[in-house]
Design a protein around this motif. Structure first.
Motif, PDB file in Angstrom:
ATOM      1  N   LEU A 128     -69.000 -55.180  15.070  1.00  0.00           N
ATOM      2  CA  LEU A 128     -70.619 -55.068  15.141  1.00  0.00           C
ATOM      3  C   LEU A 128     -71.113 -54.698  13.145  1.00  0.00           C
ATOM      4  CD1 LEU A 128     -72.546 -54.011  16.830  1.00  0.00           C
ATOM      5  CD2 LEU A 128     -72.584 -51.612  16.005  1.00  0.00           C
ATOM      6  N   ALA A 129     -70.882 -54.566  12.907  1.00  0.00           N
ATOM      7  CA  ALA A 129     -70.409 -54.761  10.840  1.00  0.00           C
ATOM      8  C   ALA A 129     -70.524 -55.847  10.858  1.00  0.00           C
ATOM      9  CB  ALA A 129     -69.756 -53.382  10.290  1.00  0.00           C
ATOM     10  N   ALA A 130     -70.421 -56.443  10.994  1.00  0.00           N
ATOM     11  CA  ALA A 130     -70.111 -58.339  10.684  1.00  0.00           C
ATOM     12  C   ALA A 130     -71.215 -58.808  10.976  1.00  0.00           C
ATOM     13  CB  ALA A 130     -68.833 -58.829  11.507  1.00  0.00           C
ATOM     14  N   LEU A 131     -72.040 -58.214  12.075  1.00  0.00           N
ATOM     15  CA  LEU A 131     -73.712 -58.911  12.367  1.00  0.00           C
ATOM     16  C   LEU A 131     -73.819 -59.427  10.885  1.00  0.00           C
ATOM     17  CD1 LEU A 131     -74.302 -58.030  15.669  1.00  0.00           C
ATOM     18  CD2 LEU A 131     -72.887 -59.796  15.068  1.00  0.00           C
ATOM     19  N   PRO A 132     -75.147 -59.787  11.430  1.00  0.00           N
ATOM     20  CA  PRO A 132     -76.538 -59.970  10.095  1.00  0.00           C
ATOM     21  C   PRO A 132     -77.399 -58.236  10.784  1.00  0.00           C
ATOM     22  CG  PRO A 132     -76.314 -62.282  10.762  1.00  0.00           C
ATOM     23  CD  PRO A 132     -74.959 -61.034  11.664  1.00  0.00           C
ATOM     24  N   ALA A 133     -77.688 -57.777   9.281  1.00  0.00           N
ATOM     25  CA  ALA A 133     -78.166 -57.095  10.034  1.00  0.00           C
ATOM     26  C   ALA A 133     -79.432 -56.965  10.387  1.00  0.00           C
ATOM     27  CB  ALA A 133     -79.177 -56.798   8.203  1.00  0.00           C
ATOM     28  N   ARG A 134     -80.093 -57.468  10.643  1.00  0.00           N
ATOM     29  CA  ARG A 134     -81.783 -57.520  11.870  1.00  0.00           C
ATOM     30  C   ARG A 134     -80.777 -58.383  13.085  1.00  0.00           C
ATOM     31  NH1 ARG A 134     -86.341 -56.451  10.196  1.00  0.00           N
ATOM     32  NH2 ARG A 134     -87.148 -57.925  11.089  1.00  0.00           N
ATOM     33  N   GLN A 135     -79.868 -58.797  13.439  1.00  0.00           N
ATOM     34  CA  GLN A 135     -79.042 -58.945  14.703  1.00  0.00           C
ATOM     35  C   GLN A 135     -78.075 -57.206  15.337  1.00  0.00           C
ATOM     36  OE1 GLN A 135     -76.363 -61.743  15.129  1.00  0.00           O
ATOM     37  NE2 GLN A 135     -77.540 -63.163  13.835  1.00  0.00           N
ATOM     38  N   ARG A 136     -77.844 -56.670  13.789  1.00  0.00           N
ATOM     39  CA  ARG A 136     -76.651 -55.135  14.569  1.00  0.00           C
ATOM     40  C   ARG A 136     -78.295 -54.328  15.034  1.00  0.00           C
ATOM     41  NH1 ARG A 136     -74.068 -55.439  10.399  1.00  0.00           N
ATOM     42  NH2 ARG A 136     -75.329 -53.948   8.251  1.00  0.00           N
ATOM     43  N   GLU A 137     -79.236 -54.389  14.194  1.00  0.00           N
ATOM     44  CA  GLU A 137     -80.444 -53.892  13.896  1.00  0.00           C
ATOM     45  C   GLU A 137     -81.063 -53.545  14.999  1.00  0.00           C
ATOM     46  OE1 GLU A 137     -84.670 -53.341  11.738  1.00  0.00           O
ATOM     47  OE2 GLU A 137     -82.999 -53.479   9.889  1.00  0.00           O
ATOM     48  N   ALA A 138     -80.999 -55.083  15.834  1.00  0.00           N
ATOM     49  CA  ALA A 138     -81.762 -55.064  16.871  1.00  0.00           C
ATOM     50  C   ALA A 138     -80.806 -54.406  18.307  1.00  0.00           C
ATOM     51  CB  ALA A 138     -81.842 -56.484  17.061  1.00  0.00           C
ATOM     52  N   ILE A 139     -79.485 -54.493  17.949  1.00  0.00           N
ATOM     53  CA  ILE A 139     -78.237 -54.430  18.922  1.00  0.00           C
ATOM     54  C   ILE A 139     -78.817 -53.027  18.825  1.00  0.00           C
ATOM     55  CG2 ILE A 139     -75.921 -54.096  19.452  1.00  0.00           C
ATOM     56  CD1 ILE A 139     -76.070 -57.206  18.916  1.00  0.00           C
ATOM     57  N   VAL A 140     -78.522 -51.951  17.606  1.00  0.00           N
ATOM     58  CA  VAL A 140     -78.203 -50.539  18.176  1.00  0.00           C
ATOM     59  C   VAL A 140     -79.675 -50.234  18.314  1.00  0.00           C
ATOM     60  CG1 VAL A 140     -77.789 -48.671  16.341  1.00  0.00           C
ATOM     61  CG2 VAL A 140     -76.654 -50.844  15.525  1.00  0.00           C
ATOM     62  N   LEU A 141     -80.587 -50.485  18.033  1.00  0.00           N
ATOM     63  CA  LEU A 141     -81.731 -49.748  18.753  1.00  0.00           C
ATOM     64  C   LEU A 141     -82.062 -49.909  20.205  1.00  0.00           C
ATOM     65  CD1 LEU A 141     -84.733 -51.071  15.924  1.00  0.00           C
ATOM     66  CD2 LEU A 141     -83.478 -49.248  16.009  1.00  0.00           C
ATOM     67  N   CYS A 142     -81.402 -51.217  20.638  1.00  0.00           N
ATOM     68  CA  CYS A 142     -82.132 -51.629  22.272  1.00  0.00           C
ATOM     69  C   CYS A 142     -81.128 -51.032  22.877  1.00  0.00           C
ATOM     70  CB  CYS A 142     -82.071 -53.351  22.241  1.00  0.00           C
ATOM     71  SG  CYS A 142     -83.716 -53.456  21.756  1.00  0.00           S
ATOM     72  N   HIS A 143     -79.783 -51.271  22.490  1.00  0.00           N
ATOM     73  CA  HIS A 143     -78.217 -50.974  23.282  1.00  0.00           C
ATOM     74  C   HIS A 143     -78.217 -49.366  22.749  1.00  0.00           C
ATOM     75  CE1 HIS A 143     -74.811 -50.717  25.778  1.00  0.00           C
ATOM     76  NE2 HIS A 143     -74.829 -50.323  24.948  1.00  0.00           N
ATOM     77  N   HIS A 144     -77.401 -49.430  22.283  1.00  0.00           N
ATOM     78  CA  HIS A 144     -77.664 -47.516  21.351  1.00  0.00           C
ATOM     79  C   HIS A 144     -78.683 -46.482  21.576  1.00  0.00           C
ATOM     80  CE1 HIS A 144     -73.882 -50.368  19.697  1.00  0.00           C
ATOM     81  NE2 HIS A 144     -73.513 -49.462  20.607  1.00  0.00           N
ATOM     82  N   GLN A 145     -79.566 -47.584  20.540  1.00  0.00           N
ATOM     83  CA  GLN A 145     -80.915 -45.950  20.724  1.00  0.00           C
ATOM     84  C   GLN A 145     -81.614 -46.098  22.504  1.00  0.00           C
ATOM     85  OE1 GLN A 145     -79.178 -44.845  17.497  1.00  0.00           O
ATOM     86  NE2 GLN A 145     -80.710 -43.489  17.488  1.00  0.00           N
ATOM     87  N   GLY A 146     -81.220 -46.687  22.721  1.00  0.00           N
ATOM     88  CA  GLY A 146     -82.047 -47.005  24.315  1.00  0.00           C
ATOM     89  C   GLY A 146     -83.890 -46.899  23.884  1.00  0.00           C
ATOM     90  N   LEU A 147     -84.156 -47.883  22.987  1.00  0.00           N
ATOM     91  CA  LEU A 147     -85.680 -47.950  22.455  1.00  0.00           C
ATOM     92  C   LEU A 147     -85.777 -49.169  24.222  1.00  0.00           C
ATOM     93  CD1 LEU A 147     -86.479 -47.394  19.043  1.00  0.00           C
ATOM     94  CD2 LEU A 147     -86.059 -45.874  20.931  1.00  0.00           C
ATOM     95  N   GLY A 148     -87.293 -49.101  23.843  1.00  0.00           N
ATOM     96  CA  GLY A 148     -88.314 -49.928  24.721  1.00  0.00           C
ATOM     97  C   GLY A 148     -88.858 -51.235  23.808  1.00  0.00           C
ATOM     98  N   ASN A 149     -87.717 -52.832  24.542  1.00  0.00           N
ATOM     99  CA  ASN A 149     -88.298 -53.803  23.371  1.00  0.00           C
ATOM    100  C   ASN A 149     -89.451 -53.587  22.755  1.00  0.00           C
ATOM    101  OD1 ASN A 149     -89.535 -54.357  25.065  1.00  0.00           O
ATOM    102  ND2 ASN A 149     -89.407 -55.618  25.857  1.00  0.00           N
ATOM    103  N   ILE A 150     -91.078 -53.075  23.674  1.00  0.00           N
ATOM    104  CA  ILE A 150     -92.059 -52.950  22.316  1.00  0.00           C
ATOM    105  C   ILE A 150     -91.700 -52.001  21.254  1.00  0.00           C
ATOM    106  CG2 ILE A 150     -94.275 -52.305  22.302  1.00  0.00           C
ATOM    107  CD1 ILE A 150     -94.407 -53.633  25.478  1.00  0.00           C
ATOM    108  N   GLU A 151     -90.563 -50.892  21.484  1.00  0.00           N
ATOM    109  CA  GLU A 151     -90.835 -49.679  20.249  1.00  0.00           C
ATOM    110  C   GLU A 151     -90.208 -51.021  19.087  1.00  0.00           C
ATOM    111  OE1 GLU A 151     -89.593 -46.416  21.705  1.00  0.00           O
ATOM    112  OE2 GLU A 151     -90.413 -45.184  20.406  1.00  0.00           O
ATOM    113  N   ALA A 152     -88.742 -51.125  19.867  1.00  0.00           N
ATOM    114  CA  ALA A 152     -87.740 -51.729  18.870  1.00  0.00           C
ATOM    115  C   ALA A 152     -88.756 -53.100  18.110  1.00  0.00           C
ATOM    116  CB  ALA A 152     -86.661 -52.239  19.765  1.00  0.00           C
TER     117      ALA A 152
END
Lengths: 186, 145
Positions: A128-152
């Motif tokens: 996860l840390a090796a991903l580009p920051a924006r990809q990591r951010e998207a995955i953390v927001l949607c998968h881990h934080q469970g935010l909706g796609n519009i909110e993320a």
């Protein structure tokens, strides 16, 4: 994934603003682990994650008395503040000129790959840390934080389509980095 | 949204972006996705399972535990009850009241003394009043605590 809904923290936040110590504890119980997890996964550093979580809530306390219901959900506001703090720290890391490249955990398979528990956890964390920051951010927001796609997407200031692109590329990279483990997990 | 159809490519793109649990996909596309899955449970199910395997791994990424010291710092920095502000205002009011009383007392004392000292100057009166002000300062602190 898309619901905005009413703010479940609104009443609690009003009590926090009035200085109710029980409300403070309840709000921290509800939101602090979530914000700490966001920072931990974004920064891959528990000390920095604590600093970000602390700063986020100190700012929240300043806002509590004057919070305007309806402007934004408190959880979204917390995410925005924490994300900005994480981005600042990631930017500073990039700005630091290092004589040697930063030491990173090896995301590749190890001879004893397949063992569960902490080692797998470290492998996932490193990938996860090796991903580009924006990809990591998207995955953390949607998968881990469970935010909706519009909110993320709004938090990342991108379109939903762009968010999906970041998610897809990020997950493909993770799948490749963790191929031996996904076979085990499947 | 119930009439919405979904292409196979879109289904795969959604699985790749949002993972193997259709319940976590964008709400407007879930129903159509479930309908499509019924048409090809094996083929599409295989992709869903592969995405779910990655989901399970992602869940293992450490989230960090809340440290008691961090919690303590945040609790102690949280807003205080508004009642303490009212107490402070009440204390200030009491102190001001005492100050006014002290100044009045000093003034009366000076006027009475003036019967014996015809040459009492304005400077002396002001100095006496300032002494009264200092007395209120010493009263303010316990009243506000």
């Amino acid at each position: 994934m898309t619901s905005q809904g009413s703010d479940p923290d609104e009443a609690l936040l009003a009590d926090v603003g009035r200085g109710d110590p029980r409300a403070v504890r309840q709000l921290l119980d509800r939101r602090l682990p979530r914000i700490l997890a966001l920072a931990r996964r974004m920064l891959n550093d528990s000390g920095e994650a604590e600093d970000v979580a602390q700063e986020t809530f100190l700012r929240a306390w300043k806002q509590a008395r004057s919070w305007q219901p309806g402007a934004a959900r408190f959880d979204t506001w917390l995410h925005r503040v924490a994300l900005n703090l994480c981005r600042d720290r990631l930017r500073r890391r990039r700005d630091v000129v290092m004589a040697e490249p930063p030491e990173q955990a090896d995301p590749g398979p190890r001879p004893d790959a397949g063992v569960l528990g902490r080692e797998v956890s470290h492998r996932v964390e490193a990938a996860l840390a090796a991903l580009p920051a924006r990809q990591r951010e998207a995955i953390v927001l949607c998968h881990h934080q469970g935010l909706g796609n519009i909110e993320a997407a709004a938090l990342m200031q991108v379109s939903v389509e762009a968010l999906e692109g970041l998610l897809g590329r990020g997950r493909r990279a993770l799948k490749a980095a963790l191929a031996d483990l996904t076979r085990d997990a499947g | 949204m119930s009439e919405m159809s979904l292409s196979r490519d879109r289904f795969l793109a959604l699985a790749e972006a949002y993972g193997g649990d259709i319940a976590r996909w964008p709400e407007p596309e879930r129903e159509a996705a479930r309908a499509l899955l019924l048409q090809d449970p094996q083929g599409l199910g295989h992709h869903l399972e592969a995405a779910a395997a990655l989901d399970r791994l992602l869940d293992l990424a450490p989230a960090g535990a809340v440290d008691a010291a961090l919690l303590g710092r945040l609790v102690s920095a949280a807003p205080r009850p508004a009642a303490s502000a009212w107490r402070w205002i009440a204390g200030l009011g009491a102190a001001l009241g005492l100050g006014v009383s002290a100044m009045a007392g000093v003034t009366v004392g000076v006027v009475l003394a003036g019967h014996d000292r015809e040459d009492l100057s304005a400077d002396a009166l002001i100095a006496s009043s300032v002494d009264g002000g200092d007395a209120t300062d010493s009263l303010e602190e316990p009243a506000a605590s």
